[in-house]
Design a protein around this motif. Structure first.
Motif, PDB file in Angstrom:
ATOM      1  N   ILE A 166       0.843  -1.213   0.000  1.00 40.14           N
ATOM      2  CA  ILE A 166       0.000   0.000   0.000  1.00 40.14           C
ATOM      3  C   ILE A 166       0.869   1.250   0.000  1.00 40.14           C
ATOM      4  N   GLY A 167       1.937   1.248   0.821  1.00 37.94           N
ATOM      5  CA  GLY A 167       2.828   2.407   0.879  1.00 37.94           C
ATOM      6  C   GLY A 167       3.515   2.664  -0.453  1.00 37.94           C
ATOM      7  N   CYS A 168       3.982   1.605  -1.108  1.00 37.87           N
ATOM      8  CA  CYS A 168       4.660   1.758  -2.399  1.00 37.87           C
ATOM      9  C   CYS A 168       3.699   2.261  -3.467  1.00 37.87           C
ATOM     10  N   VAL A 169       2.461   1.763  -3.455  1.00 36.15           N
ATOM     11  CA  VAL A 169       1.458   2.238  -4.416  1.00 36.15           C
ATOM     12  C   VAL A 169       1.194   3.726  -4.215  1.00 36.15           C
ATOM     13  N   TRP A 170       1.039   4.122  -2.959  1.00 41.41           N
ATOM     14  CA  TRP A 170       0.743   5.535  -2.664  1.00 41.41           C
ATOM     15  C   TRP A 170       1.910   6.435  -3.068  1.00 41.41           C
ATOM     16  N   VAL A 171       3.126   6.047  -2.716  1.00 38.87           N
ATOM     17  CA  VAL A 171       4.308   6.852  -3.078  1.00 38.87           C
ATOM     18  C   VAL A 171       4.451   6.929  -4.592  1.00 38.87           C
ATOM     19  N   ASN A 172       4.304   5.800  -5.269  1.00 40.81           N
ATOM     20  CA  ASN A 172       4.457   5.772  -6.716  1.00 40.81           C
ATOM     21  C   ASN A 172       3.430   6.671  -7.400  1.00 40.81           C
ATOM     22  N   ASP A 173       2.163   6.562  -6.987  1.00 43.12           N
ATOM     23  CA  ASP A 173       1.110   7.386  -7.596  1.00 43.12           C
ATOM     24  C   ASP A 173       1.340   8.874  -7.329  1.00 43.12           C
ATOM     25  N   THR A 174       1.675   9.201  -6.072  1.00 42.27           N
ATOM     26  CA  THR A 174       1.852  10.607  -5.699  1.00 42.27           C
ATOM     27  C   THR A 174       3.041  11.233  -6.406  1.00 42.27           C
ATOM     28  N   MET A 175       4.179  10.545  -6.381  1.00 44.49           N
ATOM     29  CA  MET A 175       5.381  11.111  -6.987  1.00 44.49           C
ATOM     30  C   MET A 175       5.305  11.110  -8.512  1.00 44.49           C
ATOM     31  N   ALA A 176       4.610  10.147  -9.086  1.00 43.43           N
ATOM     32  CA  ALA A 176       4.408  10.155 -10.538  1.00 43.43           C
ATOM     33  C   ALA A 176       3.581  11.364 -10.940  1.00 43.43           C
ATOM     34  N   TYR A 177       2.563  11.680 -10.146  1.00 42.53           N
ATOM     35  CA  TYR A 177       1.725  12.854 -10.437  1.00 42.53           C
ATOM     36  C   TYR A 177       2.526  14.142 -10.301  1.00 42.53           C
ATOM     37  N   LEU A 178       3.285  14.253  -9.205  1.00 42.98           N
ATOM     38  CA  LEU A 178       4.058  15.482  -8.984  1.00 42.98           C
ATOM     39  C   LEU A 178       5.164  15.648 -10.032  1.00 42.98           C
ATOM     40  N   THR A 179       5.891  14.576 -10.304  1.00 42.56           N
ATOM     41  CA  THR A 179       6.973  14.640 -11.283  1.00 42.56           C
ATOM     42  C   THR A 179       6.419  14.931 -12.676  1.00 42.56           C
ATOM     43  N   GLY A 180       5.312  14.271 -13.011  1.00 44.66           N
ATOM     44  CA  GLY A 180       4.699  14.501 -14.313  1.00 44.66           C
ATOM     45  C   GLY A 180       4.186  15.917 -14.474  1.00 44.66           C
ATOM     46  N   SER A 181       3.640  16.476 -13.388  1.00 41.66           N
ATOM     47  CA  SER A 181       3.138  17.852 -13.444  1.00 41.66           C
ATOM     48  C   SER A 181       4.266  18.852 -13.661  1.00 41.66           C
ATOM     49  N   LEU A 182       5.431  18.576 -13.074  1.00 43.03           N
ATOM     50  CA  LEU A 182       6.554  19.513 -13.162  1.00 43.03           C
ATOM     51  C   LEU A 182       7.409  19.301 -14.416  1.00 43.03           C
ATOM     52  N   LEU A 183       7.629  18.044 -14.779  1.00 41.74           N
ATOM     53  CA  LEU A 183       8.604  17.750 -15.837  1.00 41.74           C
ATOM     54  C   LEU A 183       8.015  17.021 -17.043  1.00 41.74           C
ATOM     55  N   GLY A 184       6.771  16.583 -16.934  1.00 43.44           N
ATOM     56  CA  GLY A 184       6.203  15.742 -17.971  1.00 43.44           C
ATOM     57  C   GLY A 184       6.065  16.405 -19.331  1.00 43.44           C
ATOM     58  N   HIS A 226      15.418  -7.242  -1.228  1.00 39.85           N
ATOM     59  CA  HIS A 226      14.010  -7.635  -1.286  1.00 39.85           C
ATOM     60  C   HIS A 226      13.112  -6.404  -1.176  1.00 39.85           C
ATOM     61  N   TRP A 227      13.457  -5.503  -0.291  1.00 38.65           N
ATOM     62  CA  TRP A 227      12.713  -4.248  -0.164  1.00 38.65           C
ATOM     63  C   TRP A 227      12.648  -3.535  -1.512  1.00 38.65           C
ATOM     64  N   MET A 228      13.805  -3.342  -2.119  1.00 36.15           N
ATOM     65  CA  MET A 228      13.873  -2.579  -3.369  1.00 36.15           C
ATOM     66  C   MET A 228      13.209  -3.334  -4.520  1.00 36.15           C
ATOM     67  N   SER A 229      13.321  -4.655  -4.508  1.00 34.94           N
ATOM     68  CA  SER A 229      12.677  -5.441  -5.567  1.00 34.94           C
ATOM     69  C   SER A 229      11.159  -5.343  -5.470  1.00 34.94           C
ATOM     70  N   ILE A 230      10.632  -5.425  -4.255  1.00 38.68           N
ATOM     71  CA  ILE A 230       9.187  -5.291  -4.070  1.00 38.68           C
ATOM     72  C   ILE A 230       8.720  -3.912  -4.523  1.00 38.68           C
ATOM     73  N   ALA A 231       9.466  -2.866  -4.158  1.00 39.87           N
ATOM     74  CA  ALA A 231       9.104  -1.510  -4.569  1.00 39.87           C
ATOM     75  C   ALA A 231       9.123  -1.377  -6.090  1.00 39.87           C
ATOM     76  N   LEU A 232      10.132  -1.951  -6.730  1.00 34.65           N
ATOM     77  CA  LEU A 232      10.229  -1.889  -8.195  1.00 34.65           C
ATOM     78  C   LEU A 232       9.062  -2.616  -8.850  1.00 34.65           C
ATOM     79  N   LEU A 233       8.738  -3.805  -8.343  1.00 37.40           N
ATOM     80  CA  LEU A 233       7.633  -4.575  -8.905  1.00 37.40           C
ATOM     81  C   LEU A 233       6.299  -3.856  -8.712  1.00 37.40           C
ATOM     82  N   VAL A 234       6.095  -3.266  -7.530  1.00 35.35           N
ATOM     83  CA  VAL A 234       4.851  -2.536  -7.271  1.00 35.35           C
ATOM     84  C   VAL A 234       4.747  -1.322  -8.188  1.00 35.35           C
ATOM     85  N   GLY A 235       5.854  -0.602  -8.371  1.00 32.46           N
ATOM     86  CA  GLY A 235       5.827   0.578  -9.229  1.00 32.46           C
ATOM     87  C   GLY A 235       5.472   0.234 -10.665  1.00 32.46           C
TER      88      GLY A 235
END
Length: 291
Positions: A166-184, A226-235
């Motif tokens: 859940i945390g990775c999904v939330w971070v990915n969605d939020t930062m994708a929106y912010l990054t896309g708004s600024l640099l997309g 494992h932490w980073m792999s899970i985050a990558l897969l979730v993203g």
């Protein structure tokens, strides 16, 4: 009060209620967690059936699809129920009541009833059968695996994987929106999701992996990789889940999957990333983490 102000207040109040319900379900006990994801599965199933019926009506010239097939819909509910029972039973000790076996039997009954239901209405459409079989797995697997993780009794650390997802999904969605708004600048797939950009997608992915790296130092449940792999897969899989649901909505000709959460759309709009990401993480956990 302006339209923008009303919309902002509505979205904010909905978000507060949504977060409160999620936290209560997560933190109270494993039974509240079970109830939470049963409700999520139920809400997603209702909206999935509505979307697929709209798709069938929109692209079919037959009047037979103007009314939903009730037998097929009941069979889909049986299928999701069976998958959820398998999730609960799979986490319980082997010597306990084999709920997973009961769940598997219910799932098989569902998979037999779905094609038979097409014959009950006097026709047979492979597309309808395919959508229904896919729907059982699409809606049922993620809540079942979430329940499986939370109800684990052998490895207690696994119980925290739902929180990480859940945390990775939330971070990915939020930062994708912010990054896309600024640099997309470069659209990811404009025909399906006009707002998504490559810059936003990569920004969300990098931030999610970086945060998981930091979290692995403060919360050493698993190996750092494992932490980073899970985050990558979730993203990655979460983004694909978002695109998949956006594609279905475009096929159905609707903006939101439902109206359950004012200002935020429906259950599928909120959990589309989770529905695809969770089975991928479950597969990774069983293949690589605890082989």
């Amino acid at each position: 009060m302006s339209t923008f102000s009303r919309t902002f207040i509505t979205r904010s109040l909905t978000a507060v209620v949504f977060v409160a319900i999620m936290l209560m379900g997560f933190l109270l006990n494993r039974y509240s967690f079970l109830i939470l994801f049963i409700l999520i599965a139920a809400g997603c199933m209702v909206e999935y059936q509505q979307l697929m019926h709209l798709v069938m009506v929109r692209f079919s010239k037959s009047k037979e699809v103007e009314k939903p097939n009730p037998v097929q819909r009941i069979a889909m509910w049986l299928g999701v129920s069976g998958i959820l029972l398998m999730g609960v039973g799979g986490a319980l000790p082997a010597h306990s009541l084999r709920i997973d076996v009961i769940g598997f039997d219910v799932l098989m009954i569902s998979f037999v009833l779905i094609p038979l239901s097409e014959l009950f209405i006097g026709s047979f459409r492979w597309v309808s059968v395919l959508f229904s079989l896919i729907g059982c797995l699409y809606v049922g697997l993620a809540p079942a695996f979430m329940i499986y993780f939370r109800w684990q009794e052998v490895n207690k650390d696994v119980q925290w994987i739902p929180v990480i997802i859940i945390g990775c999904v939330w971070v990915n969605d939020t930062m994708a929106y912010l990054t896309g708004s600024l640099l997309g600048k470069h659209k990811l797939w404009p025909a399906v999701s006009p707002g998504k950009t490559w810059e936003g997608t990569l920004g969300g992915l990098l931030c999610t992996v970086a945060l998981s790296f930091a979290a692995s130092w403060m919360w050493p449940l698993f190996n750092r990789w494992h932490w980073m792999s899970i985050a990558l897969l979730v993203g990655i899989s979460g983004t694909l889940g978002d695109l998949l649901e956006s594609g279905w909505k475009r096929m159905a000709g609707v903006k939101d999957s439902g109206r359950l959460m004012p200002g935020h759309g429906g259950m599928l709009d909120r959990f589309d990333s989770l529905l695809v990401a969770t089975p991928i993480v479950w597969l990774y956990v069983h293949v690589w983490m605890f082989r």
